[in-house]
Write a protein that holds these residues in place. Structure first.
Motif, PDB file in Angstrom:
ATOM      1  N   MET A 275      22.524  24.864  43.367  1.00 29.06           N
ATOM      2  CA  MET A 275      23.711  25.589  43.733  1.00 29.06           C
ATOM      3  C   MET A 275      23.759  26.932  43.283  1.00 29.06           C
ATOM      4  SD  MET A 275      27.628  24.663  42.684  1.00 29.06           S
ATOM      5  CE  MET A 275      27.585  23.027  42.127  1.00 29.06           C
ATOM      6  N   ASN A 276      24.367  27.703  44.245  1.00 21.63           N
ATOM      7  CA  ASN A 276      24.532  29.108  43.783  1.00 21.63           C
ATOM      8  C   ASN A 276      25.520  29.463  42.720  1.00 21.63           C
ATOM      9  OD1 ASN A 276      22.614  29.852  45.576  1.00 21.63           O
ATOM     10  ND2 ASN A 276      24.106  30.216  47.310  1.00 21.63           N
ATOM     11  N   THR A 277      25.315  30.546  42.076  1.00 21.39           N
ATOM     12  CA  THR A 277      26.249  30.998  40.983  1.00 21.39           C
ATOM     13  C   THR A 277      27.041  31.872  41.843  1.00 21.39           C
ATOM     14  OG1 THR A 277      24.625  30.803  39.375  1.00 21.39           O
ATOM     15  CG2 THR A 277      26.563  32.368  38.844  1.00 21.39           C
ATOM     16  N   VAL A 278      28.604  31.587  41.643  1.00 22.14           N
ATOM     17  CA  VAL A 278      29.585  32.267  42.446  1.00 22.14           C
ATOM     18  C   VAL A 278      29.653  33.795  41.475  1.00 22.14           C
ATOM     19  CG1 VAL A 278      30.590  30.889  43.640  1.00 22.14           C
ATOM     20  CG2 VAL A 278      31.493  31.218  41.530  1.00 22.14           C
ATOM     21  N   ARG A 279      29.774  34.946  42.005  1.00 22.04           N
ATOM     22  CA  ARG A 279      30.047  36.108  41.447  1.00 22.04           C
ATOM     23  C   ARG A 279      31.374  36.424  41.662  1.00 22.04           C
ATOM     24  NH1 ARG A 279      27.689  40.046  43.879  1.00 22.04           N
ATOM     25  NH2 ARG A 279      27.590  41.623  42.430  1.00 22.04           N
ATOM     26  N   ILE A 280      32.247  36.659  40.337  1.00 25.60           N
ATOM     27  CA  ILE A 280      33.453  36.806  40.410  1.00 25.60           C
ATOM     28  C   ILE A 280      33.866  38.227  39.532  1.00 25.60           C
ATOM     29  CG2 ILE A 280      36.046  36.152  39.335  1.00 25.60           C
ATOM     30  CD1 ILE A 280      34.671  33.358  39.866  1.00 25.60           C
ATOM     31  N   LEU A 281      34.564  39.154  40.014  1.00 31.02           N
ATOM     32  CA  LEU A 281      34.949  40.510  39.397  1.00 31.02           C
ATOM     33  C   LEU A 281      36.579  40.135  39.153  1.00 31.02           C
ATOM     34  CD1 LEU A 281      34.861  43.254  38.594  1.00 31.02           C
ATOM     35  CD2 LEU A 281      35.591  43.806  40.745  1.00 31.02           C
ATOM     36  N   LEU A 282      36.875  40.166  37.703  1.00 29.58           N
ATOM     37  CA  LEU A 282      37.988  39.828  37.087  1.00 29.58           C
ATOM     38  C   LEU A 282      38.278  41.150  36.628  1.00 29.58           C
ATOM     39  CD1 LEU A 282      40.313  38.145  36.201  1.00 29.58           C
ATOM     40  CD2 LEU A 282      38.929  37.611  34.245  1.00 29.58           C
ATOM     41  N   VAL A 283      39.379  41.742  37.356  1.00 28.25           N
ATOM     42  CA  VAL A 283      40.247  42.943  36.737  1.00 28.25           C
ATOM     43  C   VAL A 283      41.354  42.874  35.897  1.00 28.25           C
ATOM     44  CG1 VAL A 283      40.787  45.201  37.499  1.00 28.25           C
ATOM     45  CG2 VAL A 283      39.225  44.224  38.882  1.00 28.25           C
ATOM     46  N   GLU A 284      40.963  42.842  34.496  1.00 17.42           N
ATOM     47  CA  GLU A 284      42.224  42.268  33.677  1.00 17.42           C
ATOM     48  C   GLU A 284      42.078  43.001  32.421  1.00 17.42           C
ATOM     49  OE1 GLU A 284      44.871  41.125  32.085  1.00 17.42           O
ATOM     50  OE2 GLU A 284      44.752  39.473  33.931  1.00 17.42           O
ATOM     51  N   ASP A 285      43.130  43.635  31.862  1.00  9.43           N
ATOM     52  CA  ASP A 285      43.118  44.005  30.759  1.00  9.43           C
ATOM     53  C   ASP A 285      43.536  43.426  29.620  1.00  9.43           C
ATOM     54  OD1 ASP A 285      45.782  44.234  31.686  1.00  9.43           O
ATOM     55  OD2 ASP A 285      46.306  45.594  30.054  1.00  9.43           O
ATOM     56  N   ASN A 286      43.739  42.182  29.674  1.00 15.70           N
ATOM     57  CA  ASN A 286      44.386  41.369  28.799  1.00 15.70           C
ATOM     58  C   ASN A 286      43.227  40.306  28.236  1.00 15.70           C
ATOM     59  OD1 ASN A 286      45.503  39.619  26.971  1.00 15.70           O
ATOM     60  ND2 ASN A 286      47.275  39.177  28.170  1.00 15.70           N
TER      61      ASN A 286
ATOM     62  N   ALA B 113      29.513  33.486  37.360  1.00 11.55           N
ATOM     63  CA  ALA B 113      29.211  34.838  36.770  1.00 11.55           C
ATOM     64  C   ALA B 113      30.609  35.551  36.814  1.00 11.55           C
ATOM     65  CB  ALA B 113      27.853  35.773  37.039  1.00 11.55           C
ATOM     66  N   ILE B 114      30.991  35.898  35.814  1.00 12.71           N
ATOM     67  CA  ILE B 114      32.352  36.919  35.794  1.00 12.71           C
ATOM     68  C   ILE B 114      32.073  38.251  35.009  1.00 12.71           C
ATOM     69  CG2 ILE B 114      34.657  36.717  34.928  1.00 12.71           C
ATOM     70  CD1 ILE B 114      34.561  34.014  34.784  1.00 12.71           C
ATOM     71  N   ASP B 115      32.187  39.209  35.901  1.00 17.39           N
ATOM     72  CA  ASP B 115      32.253  40.558  35.476  1.00 17.39           C
ATOM     73  C   ASP B 115      33.605  41.136  35.241  1.00 17.39           C
ATOM     74  OD1 ASP B 115      29.608  40.611  35.512  1.00 17.39           O
ATOM     75  OD2 ASP B 115      29.420  41.673  37.381  1.00 17.39           O
ATOM     76  N   VAL B 116      33.849  41.500  34.031  1.00 14.74           N
ATOM     77  CA  VAL B 116      35.100  41.977  33.838  1.00 14.74           C
ATOM     78  C   VAL B 116      35.494  43.667  33.569  1.00 14.74           C
ATOM     79  CG1 VAL B 116      37.171  41.781  32.092  1.00 14.74           C
ATOM     80  CG2 VAL B 116      35.534  39.955  32.428  1.00 14.74           C
ATOM     81  N   ALA B 117      36.279  44.029  34.330  1.00 15.64           N
ATOM     82  CA  ALA B 117      36.851  45.473  34.464  1.00 15.64           C
ATOM     83  C   ALA B 117      38.076  45.641  33.863  1.00 15.64           C
ATOM     84  CB  ALA B 117      36.833  46.056  35.874  1.00 15.64           C
ATOM     85  N   ARG B 118      38.325  46.348  32.546  1.00 16.14           N
ATOM     86  CA  ARG B 118      39.358  46.312  31.705  1.00 16.14           C
ATOM     87  C   ARG B 118      40.361  47.241  32.121  1.00 16.14           C
ATOM     88  NH1 ARG B 118      38.068  42.843  27.891  1.00 16.14           N
ATOM     89  NH2 ARG B 118      35.814  42.463  27.679  1.00 16.14           N
ATOM     90  N   ASP B 119      40.295  48.043  33.139  1.00 18.05           N
ATOM     91  CA  ASP B 119      41.066  48.768  33.618  1.00 18.05           C
ATOM     92  C   ASP B 119      40.816  49.436  35.136  1.00 18.05           C
ATOM     93  OD1 ASP B 119      39.681  51.218  33.444  1.00 18.05           O
ATOM     94  OD2 ASP B 119      39.995  51.482  31.113  1.00 18.05           O
ATOM     95  N   GLY B 120      41.608  50.087  35.547  1.00 17.70           N
ATOM     96  CA  GLY B 120      41.426  50.567  37.042  1.00 17.70           C
ATOM     97  C   GLY B 120      40.232  51.403  37.438  1.00 17.70           C
ATOM     98  N   GLU B 121      39.980  52.193  36.318  1.00 18.41           N
ATOM     99  CA  GLU B 121      38.890  53.424  36.539  1.00 18.41           C
ATOM    100  C   GLU B 121      37.633  52.336  36.358  1.00 18.41           C
ATOM    101  OE1 GLU B 121      39.295  56.243  33.495  1.00 18.41           O
ATOM    102  OE2 GLU B 121      41.369  56.815  34.350  1.00 18.41           O
ATOM    103  N   GLU B 122      37.498  51.625  35.387  1.00 20.13           N
ATOM    104  CA  GLU B 122      36.305  50.634  35.264  1.00 20.13           C
ATOM    105  C   GLU B 122      36.296  49.796  36.573  1.00 20.13           C
ATOM    106  OE1 GLU B 122      35.222  49.390  30.986  1.00 20.13           O
ATOM    107  OE2 GLU B 122      35.577  47.665  32.073  1.00 20.13           O
ATOM    108  N   ALA B 123      37.302  49.428  37.141  1.00 13.11           N
ATOM    109  CA  ALA B 123      36.999  48.737  38.550  1.00 13.11           C
ATOM    110  C   ALA B 123      36.419  49.481  39.598  1.00 13.11           C
ATOM    111  CB  ALA B 123      38.326  48.169  38.824  1.00 13.11           C
ATOM    112  N   LEU B 124      36.938  50.723  39.454  1.00  5.01           N
ATOM    113  CA  LEU B 124      36.613  51.520  40.843  1.00  5.01           C
ATOM    114  C   LEU B 124      34.853  51.926  40.616  1.00  5.01           C
ATOM    115  CD1 LEU B 124      39.315  54.266  40.967  1.00  5.01           C
ATOM    116  CD2 LEU B 124      38.671  52.752  42.521  1.00  5.01           C
ATOM    117  N   ARG B 125      34.356  52.007  39.181  1.00  4.45           N
ATOM    118  CA  ARG B 125      33.100  52.292  38.859  1.00  4.45           C
ATOM    119  C   ARG B 125      32.232  50.725  39.245  1.00  4.45           C
ATOM    120  NH1 ARG B 125      34.693  54.790  34.293  1.00  4.45           N
ATOM    121  NH2 ARG B 125      34.616  53.128  32.884  1.00  4.45           N
TER     122      ARG B 125
END
Lengths: 483, 138
Positions: free
Chosen positions: B1-12, B31-43
């Motif tokens: 089964m493939n691992t799903v890739r999720i981007l979580l943009v969340e500061d809390n 696999a969850i990648d976390v961006a902790r603010d908007g700038e990080e998300a844009l990167r």
């Protein structure tokens, strides 16, 4: 005879007619008070003097004819002008008759009666004017009058004391020099426009007081007319309204400050309740997770965590209520035509879960279009419909909405077949954080109806309810249609 | 089964922890990648020519650049954060909900208040993120 002569003298002395007696040389032997007044000649200088000494012009003008006729034994009644102190002639009816001593003519009597009843009228008018002047000067208000040329010709003492200037400086347009430069043009425009239209006016302007301070004046002027109806100019009265104006300014300033503080508080309420949701959510989420992980091992731990979660949920519900209230209060409502049927449909979509859980029916059809703030009215209707479903009996809830127009006001009625309430609590129910029913049985934060009332007030309307226990209840929301 | 890739943009961090715990609890391979603010998300969001995440879950309330602003910038740059993009918020404000009419937003969700709701959200996220071929469970 002596007594008689004395008596006759008294009558003549105090009479209104000007009486003089002369001998056969046309020398005066008697001169009464009225004669003094009519000729401006005192008795002591007149008695003993001849007619021609007193009135040298008489011979040429022929005005002496009645006197000479008397000496011939004839009577004359003529109109004659007499020159008194005013140097303007007054018409007299002049009666001259001979005086006899036996058969011989020894002289004559001259009786002159003021002909012009106008003389009396002039006196009365002078008296009226005097009375007016006294009244005007004693009045606490500033009075002015202008003539048919629009120039001011009268200011009362009160005005002159206010301005500290003599009448001569104020008449004409002199008074206008005291008007504040910033008010001058408006003041003159108002006056001249009213003057030309012969219409009353009312205006406020600043006028310089004797101490140099400008005072706000309320000036009311009206055209005035002669008894014959001829326009004679304007008359006006002014009062110093500076104190009133200052207190008005203060009130306005206070109101503005209060309004600003209110806005701050509303924003604070919104921001605080909004921000509180996040930490509360953390508490409720992790408490429910902890309950799940730990509760199974120990019943007491489970009980503690359940209490904690109950408290947190109540906190969340309260914050939600505050947030809804803040949302309704924040900013300015914008009125636009709103189809109430559409709004009810949207609300029902939002309340889908609640409606399905309770197998409720919401009946609303043919509701009109109203002028309202759609977002706020939607919040109010959502609260009313949710309440109507929540406070239910065992029977499936039926909520019916209707609207009626009363003058310039729409009244929306939301009727249910729920548990109802004692009407004595109808007002209490609209208070903030007020609940009429127990929390365990009926969820809610007690803010719903306070929000409904707030929405009504923002639309210039009211919110109220009628009910009886077990009879269902009807909640009303009125909205004023903008004109 | 493939691992799903999720981007979580969340500061809390609390929300991040809850979502990770739920994924773990459900035994999903994600696999969850976390961006902790908007700038990080844009990167972190892939470029227009790269494959997007399977699903992006974006919080609206972020410090400095808000979630909706992030999405708008990405949209103008022709970038997509995920094949599916959900935004979520603790706010129930109808104004926020209206603002989520962004062309990139597939769903607007209110943040879960209890563990049960967290599990429900993650279940939905995982089933949406799974490639269509694997979508046997629905």
């Amino acid at each position: 005879m002596t007594l008689n002569t004395h008596f006759i003298r008294r009558v003549f002395d105090n009479g209104l007619d000007a009486v003089a007696a002369f001998d056969d040389n046309l020398r005066f032997i008697y001169w009464n008070d009225a004669m003094e007044e009519a000729t401006s000649l005192l008795a002591e200088s007149a008695v003993g003097a001849s007619v021609y000494q007193l009135f040298p012009a008489m011979r040429e003008t022929g005005l002496d004819e009645p006197l000479r006729a008397a000496l011939r034994g004839e009577q004359r009644v003529v109109d004659a002008p007499f020159y008194g102190a005013s140097s303007t002639a007054r018409e007299y009816e002049w009666f001259v008759t001979p005086l006899h001593e036996g058969t011989r003519v020894s002289g004559g009597i001259s009786v002159a009666r003021s002909r012009s009843r106008g003389g009396d009228l002039a006196e009365r008018m002078a008296e009226t004017e005097q009375r007016f002047k006294i009244m005007a000067d004693c009045s606490p208000v500033l009075l002015w009058m202008s003539g048919e040329d629009s120039l001011c010709n009268f200011f009362n003492q009160t005005w002159l004391e206010f301005s500290g200037k003599p009448l001569e400086e104020e008449v004409g347009v002199g008074w206008a020099a005291g008007v504040h430069p910033a008010d001058f043009e408006r003041c003159m425009d108002t006056y001249m426009r009213a003057f030309n239209a012969r219409e009353s006016f009312e205006m406020e302007y600043r006028l310089r007081r004797h101490d140099g301070a400008y005072r706000w004046i309320l000036d009311r002027g009206s055209p005035r007319y002669s008894p014959a109806g001829v326009f004679a100019g304007f008359i006006g009265s002014c009062i110093d309204i500076t104190d009133r104006k200052e207190s008005e300014d203060q009130t306005r300033e206070l109101a503005a400050r209060l309004n600003k503080t209110n806005q701050h508080l509303e924003r604070l309420l919104y921001a605080a309740s909004h921000d509180l949701r996040e930490p509360i959510r953390m508490v409720t989420s992790f408490l429910s997770l902890a309950e799940r992980k730990l509760g199974g091992n120990d019943p007491q731990t489970a009980e503690f965590l359940a209490f904690a979660r109950g408290g947190a949920e109540r906190m969340r519900s309260t914050v939600d209520g505050l947030l809804d209230f803040a949302r309704v209060r924040e900013g300015t409502p914008s009125l636009e035509p709103v189809e109430i049927d559409d709004l009810v449909r949207d609300v029902c979509a939002d309340l889908k879960c609640l409606i399905e859980e309770n197998q409720a029916r919401v009946v609303a059809d043919g509701l009109p279009r109203m002028h309202a703030d759609a977002i706020r009215l939607r919040i109010a209707l959502q609260n009313l419909i949710a309440n109507a479903i929540k406070f239910r009996t065992l029977a499936p809830p039926v909520v019916s909405l209707s609207a009626a127009r009363e003058g310039d006001t729409w009244v929306i009625a939301v009727r249910d077949n729920g548990i109802g309430f004692d009407p004595q609590y109808a007002e209490l129910a609209f208070g903030m954080f007020q609940r009429l029913h127990d929390r365990e049985q009926f969820a809610g934060n007690g803010m719903g109806l306070a929000i409904v009332r707030e929405v009504a007030a923002l639309h210039g309307g009211r919110a109220w309810a009628t009910s009886a226990p077990g009879q269902g209840s009807t909640f009303y929301l009125s909205l004023q249609e903008p004109t | 089964m493939n691992t799903v890739r999720i981007l979580l943009v969340e500061d809390n961090p609390g929300d991040v922890a809850l979502l990770r715990l739920a994924v773990e609890e459900l035994g999903a391979k994600a696999a969850i990648d976390v961006a902790r603010d908007g700038e990080e998300a844009l990167r972190m969001v892939p470029m227009a020519n790269e494959a997007p995440y399977d699903l992006a879950l974006v919080d609206i309330n972020l410090p400095r650049i808000g979630g909706l602003d992030v999405l708008e910038r990405l949209h103008t740059e022709g970038r997509r954060p995920g094949r599916h993009t959900f935004v979520y918020s603790s706010s129930s404000d109808p104004r926020d909900r209206a603002a989520a009419d962004s062309p990139l937003v597939e769903r607007m969700i209110q943040k879960p208040e209890t563990w049960t709701e967290v599990l429900a959200l993650v279940r939905e996220v995982l089933s949406t993120a799974r490639p269509p071929a694997d979508d046997g469970e629905r």
